[in-house]
Scaffold this motif. Structure first.
Motif, PDB file in Angstrom:
ATOM      1  N   TYR A  24       0.840  -1.208   0.000  1.00 36.23           N
ATOM      2  CA  TYR A  24       0.000   0.000   0.000  1.00 36.23           C
ATOM      3  C   TYR A  24       0.870   1.251   0.000  1.00 36.23           C
ATOM      4  CZ  TYR A  24      -2.942  -3.607   2.225  1.00 36.23           C
ATOM      5  OH  TYR A  24      -3.580  -4.762   2.568  1.00 36.23           O
ATOM      6  N   GLY A  25       1.939   1.189   0.772  1.00 37.32           N
ATOM      7  CA  GLY A  25       2.817   2.349   0.881  1.00 37.32           C
ATOM      8  C   GLY A  25       3.491   2.661  -0.444  1.00 37.32           C
ATOM      9  N   VAL A  26       3.953   1.608  -1.125  1.00 35.57           N
ATOM     10  CA  VAL A  26       4.633   1.806  -2.404  1.00 35.57           C
ATOM     11  C   VAL A  26       3.638   2.307  -3.453  1.00 35.57           C
ATOM     12  CG1 VAL A  26       5.809   0.610  -4.293  1.00 35.57           C
ATOM     13  CG2 VAL A  26       6.503   0.204  -1.926  1.00 35.57           C
ATOM     14  N   ALA A  27       2.452   1.742  -3.457  1.00 34.30           N
ATOM     15  CA  ALA A  27       1.432   2.193  -4.416  1.00 34.30           C
ATOM     16  C   ALA A  27       1.117   3.668  -4.187  1.00 34.30           C
ATOM     17  CB  ALA A  27       0.169   1.352  -4.278  1.00 34.30           C
ATOM     18  N   ALA A  28       0.978   4.058  -2.920  1.00 33.23           N
ATOM     19  CA  ALA A  28       0.673   5.458  -2.595  1.00 33.23           C
ATOM     20  C   ALA A  28       1.850   6.357  -2.989  1.00 33.23           C
ATOM     21  CB  ALA A  28       0.371   5.595  -1.108  1.00 33.23           C
ATOM     22  N   ALA A  29       3.073   5.887  -2.717  1.00 40.96           N
ATOM     23  CA  ALA A  29       4.267   6.675  -3.041  1.00 40.96           C
ATOM     24  C   ALA A  29       4.365   6.902  -4.551  1.00 40.96           C
ATOM     25  CB  ALA A  29       5.516   5.969  -2.531  1.00 40.96           C
ATOM     26  N   ARG A  30       4.132   5.847  -5.311  1.00 42.04           N
ATOM     27  CA  ARG A  30       4.207   5.985  -6.779  1.00 42.04           C
ATOM     28  C   ARG A  30       3.127   6.945  -7.276  1.00 42.04           C
ATOM     29  NH1 ARG A  30       6.145  -0.020  -7.791  1.00 42.04           N
ATOM     30  NH2 ARG A  30       8.370   0.432  -7.547  1.00 42.04           N
ATOM     31  N   ALA A  31       1.935   6.861  -6.668  1.00 42.18           N
ATOM     32  CA  ALA A  31       0.853   7.768  -7.073  1.00 42.18           C
ATOM     33  C   ALA A  31       1.227   9.216  -6.759  1.00 42.18           C
ATOM     34  CB  ALA A  31      -0.448   7.379  -6.363  1.00 42.18           C
ATOM     35  N   ALA A  32       1.863   9.426  -5.610  1.00 40.93           N
ATOM     36  CA  ALA A  32       2.263  10.786  -5.224  1.00 40.93           C
ATOM     37  C   ALA A  32       3.363  11.304  -6.145  1.00 40.93           C
ATOM     38  CB  ALA A  32       2.718  10.806  -3.769  1.00 40.93           C
ATOM     39  N   LEU A  33       4.311  10.440  -6.502  1.00 39.25           N
ATOM     40  CA  LEU A  33       5.384  10.841  -7.421  1.00 39.25           C
ATOM     41  C   LEU A  33       4.800  11.200  -8.791  1.00 39.25           C
ATOM     42  CD1 LEU A  33       8.072   8.174  -6.419  1.00 39.25           C
ATOM     43  CD2 LEU A  33       8.368  10.661  -6.277  1.00 39.25           C
ATOM     44  N   ASP A  34       3.872  10.371  -9.274  1.00 36.11           N
ATOM     45  CA  ASP A  34       3.213  10.661 -10.561  1.00 36.11           C
ATOM     46  C   ASP A  34       2.498  11.997 -10.499  1.00 36.11           C
ATOM     47  OD1 ASP A  34       4.068   8.326 -11.646  1.00 36.11           O
ATOM     48  OD2 ASP A  34       2.129   7.275 -11.501  1.00 36.11           O
ATOM     49  N   ASP A  35       1.794  12.197  -9.397  1.00 38.60           N
ATOM     50  CA  ASP A  35       1.037  13.435  -9.221  1.00 38.60           C
ATOM     51  C   ASP A  35       1.978  14.641  -9.222  1.00 38.60           C
ATOM     52  OD1 ASP A  35      -1.420  14.850  -8.664  1.00 38.60           O
ATOM     53  OD2 ASP A  35      -0.715  15.090  -6.599  1.00 38.60           O
TER      54      ASP A  35
END
Lengths: 394, 179
Positions: A24-35
């Motif tokens: 979950y943390g990695v998925a959220a981190a990748r989403a934040a980086l994309d954003d």
């Protein structure tokens, strides 16, 4: 200048997925980086909010997420502040940025939770008040929430219907939130018909425990200028403790402090959390357009209205009944749906609150937008006296 | 059948007794502030550096600040004494002299319908649970005048006899053998 910029935010949807929290943390981190329009290689510093229910990797969350994203020698920190862990991780990143040690940082929190009541960490620990309160009193978290709820009834004439209305409002707010776990309308009757957990609170008055992850990419304002026209800024992060004597009984304690020799402070703990944030940002409650508050119980949301100065003491029920805290009202509270729709994923939750305000202030909160929101505040309280409140503005 | 030892579920926090129960707190020798549970080293008052504390019995009566009940069985390390689980009430009680609020379960059989904020309660001793070795005792709050509010017959006995309404755990002799 004591502000930092929010370049990107991201979440892994809340639920009861039963997978490793690192996912979950990695998925959220990748989403934040994309954003943010950035890559992992752009990050100087990682602040991880710890989880204590997932073994050693949870205690060193900053390194765990860094490794999962791929070791690349970034600076790292991990912190635990119970429910306030996420905000404390934001504060770590902010300090590094403002001190000039780094330009851009990633803040991540994620959790996988067991079913049912939160129990203390395993093993016999007769020195730990969090273990003892279950052993000697059978006092669960809802026990404490219920003591506060009953107090509102006695002091201000709150009713069980008022508490239920908080749930109804938040359920409505969260309907269109893709990251919310519960997206279903709830009626006052539904709440009233759910079983009593700790009188006067019923099952639907109390937030569930959830799996989820939230992340943010934050930077110096200077760095942000090179990447985005007009970023949302973090203007304050309050991380205060109570002031002695704390005269309200708090989890996991058996007793309050004594006011026999030292008079109670001017501001109680929960009032002080928001006050410190307002003071730091140089604004007051009248400047706030939207708030995300920690509704561990419906009644607690009402307490927060007063603690944040959104209304006077004893007037929270009226504010709610008048629809002022609904989207479209004077000061919408928990447009995300709050913990009522999310359930609590402890180290991710305070970060998720700031993610929501970021979307609100950018005008990207589809289906739950607070029109024209320019200033938002979060508030939250961690076990054993860890406060947190974050103010964001455009 | 052997008579089990009756002992406090936690040592040094309270003095159990059939006639008299008292919480054990501390009072800082320097600033006079009270603490429960008792402090053994530092004083919590930020303007006091005292490290010596006098052990004191706290007021045995107080007034209910707030109350609730547990309708579901709490997780371990709570030890259930009945199957099925029976809800129990919990009260936060304000002690006037010490100016602090202390938690405690209400005496067995207390319904929250019987409680209200400001109500006077008194400490009693009851069984928390028993295992192979001992009967583990705990402090509980008991309405000072149960007869006035709601005359539930089982609570008519004096506050000193709280075990009269113990749960139906058969092997648990509610007798007071150990003391």
């Amino acid at each position: 200048m004591t502000e930092i910029a929010v370049l990107g935010v991201g979440m892994h949807p809340w639920g009861k997925w039963g997978r490793n929290f690192v996912e979950y943390g990695v998925a959220a981190a990748r989403a934040a980086l994309d954003d943010a329009g950035l890559g992992w290689a752009d990050i100087d510093y990682v602040a991880g909010a710890d989880t204590i229910r997932n073994g050693y990797p949870g205690f060193i969350a900053g390194a765990t997420f860094s490794q999962a994203l791929g070791w690349r020698g970034n600076r790292v920190a991990s912190c635990y502040a119970a429910c306030a862990s996420g905000a404390h991780a934001i504060n770590l990143a902010r300090a590094q940025i403002l001190a000039g040690f780094c330009d851009v940082a990633l803040v991540v929190g994620a959790d996988t939770t067991p079913k049912g009541f939160f129990a203390p960490v395993g093993g016999d620990r007769p020195e730990d008040p969090d273990w003892l309160r279950f052993r000697l009193l059978g006092a669960t978290n809802p026990t404490y929430f219920a003591l506060y709820a009953r107090r509102r009834m006695d002091l201000y004439g709150a009713t069980r219907e008022d508490f239920a209305r908080v749930k109804v409002k938040n359920a409505l707010h969260g309907l269109a939130n893709p990251n919310a776990r519960y997206r279903k309308e709830v009626t006052v009757q539904d709440v009233m018909a759910s079983p009593t957990v700790a009188d006067p609170l019923r099952l639907l008055d109390i937030c569930a425990t959830s799996d989820g992850g939230a992340a943010m990419v934050v930077s110096s304002l200077e760095y942000a200028k090179r990447h985005t026209a007009d970023p949302v800024r973090i203007s304050a992060v309050s991380t205060v403790t109570p002031t002695y004597p704390q005269t309200v009984i708090e989890m996991p304690n058996f007793a309050t402090d004594s006011a026999a020799t030292v008079p109670p402070p001017e501001r109680g703990f929960r009032d002080a959390i928001g006050f410190a944030a307002y003071h730091e940002a140089g604004i007051g409650p009248e400047d706030v357009d939207v708030a995300e508050v920690y509704d561990l119980s419906t009644a607690l949301e009402l307490d927060w209205y007063e603690n944040l100065g959104l209304c006077k003491e004893g007037e929270a029920e009226r504010l709610l009944r008048d629809g002022e805290t609904s989207i479209g009202g004077r000061i919408p509270v928990n447009p995300s749906g709050g913990l009522a729709c999310f359930g609590e994923a402890i180290p991710a939750q305070a970060i998720a609150q700031v993610c929501e305000l970021t979307w609100q202030l950018r005008g990207q909160a589809s289906g739950r937008q607070v029109e024209g929101a320019k200033v938002g505040i979060t508030v939250n309280q961690g076990l054993f006296g860890h406060g947190s409140s974050v103010i964001v503005r455009t | 059948m052997d008579i089990k030892t009756r002992q406090a579920a936690i040592e040094g926090w309270f003095i159990p007794g059939d006639d008299r129960t008292a919480l054990v707190g501390s009072r800082c020798r320097e600033c006079g502030t009270y603490s429960f549970p008792k402090e053994t080293f530092f004083c919590k008052n930020p303007s006091c550096t005292g490290t010596e504390h006098e052990q004191v019995e706290l007021s045995r009566r107080g007034r209910i600040w707030s109350f609730t009940n547990n309708c579901y069985q709490p997780p371990a390390p709570y030890v259930a004494t009945t199957d099925p689980f029976e809800p129990f009430a919990v009260a936060a009680v304000e002690l006037a002299e010490e100016r602090l609020v202390v938690l405690g379960q209400m005496v067995s059989g207390t319904s929250i319908e019987d409680l209200h904020a400001g109500m006077e309660v008194e400490l009693v001793t009851e069984t928390l649970f028993e295992d192979d070795e001992a009967v583990h005792l705990i402090w509980k709050w008991c309405p000072v005048c149960p007869a006035i509010s709601d005359p539930a017959p089982m609570q008519q006995s004096s506050p000193e006899d709280p075990t009269a309404n113990q749960s139906g755990d058969l092997p648990a002799s509610p007798g007071r053998a150990g003391s």
